[in-house]
Design a protein around this motif. Structure first.
Motif, PDB file in Angstrom:
ATOM      1  N   PHE A 118      -5.329   9.092  -5.684  1.00 27.92           N
ATOM      2  CA  PHE A 118      -5.900   8.005  -4.908  1.00 27.92           C
ATOM      3  C   PHE A 118      -7.398   8.233  -4.748  1.00 27.92           C
ATOM      4  O   PHE A 118      -7.871   9.370  -4.798  1.00 27.92           O
ATOM      5  CB  PHE A 118      -5.299   7.924  -3.489  1.00 27.92           C
ATOM      6  CG  PHE A 118      -3.833   8.164  -3.402  1.00 27.92           C
ATOM      7  CD1 PHE A 118      -2.939   7.297  -4.014  1.00 27.92           C
ATOM      8  CD2 PHE A 118      -3.333   9.245  -2.698  1.00 27.92           C
ATOM      9  CE1 PHE A 118      -1.584   7.517  -3.925  1.00 27.92           C
ATOM     10  CE2 PHE A 118      -1.978   9.471  -2.608  1.00 27.92           C
ATOM     11  CZ  PHE A 118      -1.098   8.603  -3.222  1.00 27.92           C
ATOM     12  N   THR A 119      -8.102   7.150  -4.529  1.00 37.24           N
ATOM     13  CA  THR A 119      -9.501   7.262  -4.110  1.00 37.24           C
ATOM     14  C   THR A 119      -9.530   7.440  -2.589  1.00 37.24           C
ATOM     15  O   THR A 119      -8.557   7.113  -1.893  1.00 37.24           O
ATOM     16  CB  THR A 119     -10.298   6.008  -4.477  1.00 37.24           C
ATOM     17  OG1 THR A 119      -9.805   4.900  -3.688  1.00 37.24           O
ATOM     18  CG2 THR A 119     -10.170   5.685  -5.957  1.00 37.24           C
ATOM     19  N   ASP A 125     -11.084   5.623  -0.452  1.00 41.58           N
ATOM     20  CA  ASP A 125     -10.914   4.313   0.173  1.00 41.58           C
ATOM     21  C   ASP A 125      -9.457   3.863   0.162  1.00 41.58           C
ATOM     22  O   ASP A 125      -8.984   3.215   1.109  1.00 41.58           O
ATOM     23  CB  ASP A 125     -11.780   3.269  -0.535  1.00 41.58           C
ATOM     24  CG  ASP A 125     -13.247   3.378  -0.165  1.00 41.58           C
ATOM     25  OD1 ASP A 125     -13.562   4.037   0.845  1.00 41.58           O
ATOM     26  OD2 ASP A 125     -14.087   2.813  -0.895  1.00 41.58           O
ATOM     27  N   GLU A 126      -8.727   4.186  -0.899  1.00 42.02           N
ATOM     28  CA  GLU A 126      -7.308   3.839  -0.943  1.00 42.02           C
ATOM     29  C   GLU A 126      -6.539   4.578   0.145  1.00 42.02           C
ATOM     30  O   GLU A 126      -5.649   4.007   0.790  1.00 42.02           O
ATOM     31  CB  GLU A 126      -6.721   4.165  -2.321  1.00 42.02           C
ATOM     32  CG  GLU A 126      -7.139   3.187  -3.413  1.00 42.02           C
ATOM     33  CD  GLU A 126      -6.649   3.592  -4.783  1.00 42.02           C
ATOM     34  OE1 GLU A 126      -6.397   2.698  -5.608  1.00 42.02           O
ATOM     35  OE2 GLU A 126      -6.513   4.821  -5.048  1.00 42.02           O
ATOM     36  N   HIS A 142       0.806  -1.218   0.000  1.00 42.89           N
ATOM     37  CA  HIS A 142       0.000   0.000   0.000  1.00 42.89           C
ATOM     38  C   HIS A 142       0.842   1.273   0.000  1.00 42.89           C
ATOM     39  O   HIS A 142       0.496   2.243  -0.693  1.00 42.89           O
ATOM     40  CB  HIS A 142      -0.934   0.001   1.219  1.00 42.89           C
ATOM     41  CG  HIS A 142      -1.962  -1.089   1.184  1.00 42.89           C
ATOM     42  ND1 HIS A 142      -3.083  -1.034   0.375  1.00 42.89           N
ATOM     43  CD2 HIS A 142      -2.030  -2.268   1.846  1.00 42.89           C
ATOM     44  CE1 HIS A 142      -3.805  -2.130   0.553  1.00 42.89           C
ATOM     45  NE2 HIS A 142      -3.191  -2.898   1.429  1.00 42.89           N
ATOM     46  N   THR A 160      -7.472   3.003   3.575  1.00 41.25           N
ATOM     47  CA  THR A 160      -6.833   1.696   3.750  1.00 41.25           C
ATOM     48  C   THR A 160      -5.348   1.854   4.044  1.00 41.25           C
ATOM     49  O   THR A 160      -4.805   1.209   4.960  1.00 41.25           O
ATOM     50  CB  THR A 160      -7.023   0.828   2.496  1.00 41.25           C
ATOM     51  OG1 THR A 160      -8.425   0.596   2.304  1.00 41.25           O
ATOM     52  CG2 THR A 160      -6.310  -0.509   2.639  1.00 41.25           C
TER      53      THR A 160
END
Length: 259
Positions: free
Chosen positions: A210-211, A213-214, A139, A217
């Motif tokens: 990035f989104t 959610d990314e 990540h 996370t």
């Protein structure tokens, strides 16, 4: 059993219960019936029974540039019941904070994001266990590569917690990236930076690298690993849920301003 229940009832206002009762008594009662949004000079204002709202401390008129933000704020006011609980009004609190801070604090907000980026969550890695190392690489390396390529910068991750100086050219470039952003953008970015522990993720989110959610996370790689090992703590999970509400509110502001 009945005796125990009766004894418990006698003490229902002790400790936490008494504290909650005290907090409830300190909240102001709802004093309005209708909420609305009105166009005004400079944008849109939230109204309570036809009167425009003001910030709680400095009493600054609450005017925002887009109707979507004002509507979201009006919905939060409308959702209040007998008492007005600011904890349930993240958009109202975020916008009030921005307006009371004022344009003069924009450079300080920018410095705060850059300060995080120079000592960022993504830059300090574990050396064990192998599963956590792999999760961080998956990540965090992906995020660093996207930002590095997009802005033409480089980062120097390190293992452990000893401070690792980042290239001055990288921090200067990221500072320049934020140099012309507005008060509302910087307020939202400071919020996202604090909630995620990463100025790099906040900047990348604003630039659509990035989104949401990314980002969320990536910000919780370590916590999620611990949860898998030891189980989820209910209080920690509730705090995380509330942080996600704050995070999504700041993202809503960025999305509106971007579009």
């Amino acid at each position: 059993m009945r005796d125990q229940l009766e004894e418990a009832g006698k003490h229902r206002d002790d400790g936490y219960g008494r504290a909650q009762h005290h907090v409830k008594n300190q909240l102001p009662k709802r004093f309005y019936h209708q909420t609305g949004v009105s166009p005004v000079d400079g944008g849109f204002s939230v109204t309570l029974d036809g009167r425009s709202t003001r910030t709680p401390d400095k009493k600054i008129p609450v005017v925002v540039p887009y109707a979507d933000i004002a509507t979201h704020m009006a919905d939060e006011w409308a959702a209040q019941h007998e008492f007005i609980d600011p904890a349930t009004m993240p958009m109202v609190r975020l916008i009030n904070s921005a307006l009371e801070s004022g344009e003069d604090l924009v450079p300080a907000f920018r410095d705060e994001v850059i300060k995080f980026a120079g000592n960022d969550l993504l830059l300090y890695r574990a050396d064990y266990p192998s599963e956590l190392v792999a999760e961080q690489e998956t990540h965090w390396d992906t995020a660093l590569v996207r930002v590095a390529r997009h802005f033409g910068v480089s980062f120097q991750p390190t293992v452990g917690v000893m401070h690792q100086e980042q290239p001055a050219t990288t921090l200067a470039r990221l500072t320049d990236v934020l140099s012309h952003e507005s008060l509302l953008v910087m307020t939202a970015l400071v919020s996202i930076t604090g909630l995620s522990g990463s100025g790099i993720l906040a900047i990348g989110l604003w630039h659509k690298l990035f989104t949401p959610d990314e980002v969320w996370t990536a910000a919780h790689v370590d916590e999620d690993f611990q949860n898998r090992q030891w189980g989820v703590d209910e209080e920690a999970a509730e705090r995380r849920r509330l942080r996600r509400v704050e995070f999504d509110t700041a993202v809503k502001v960025l999305d509106t301003l971007r579009n």
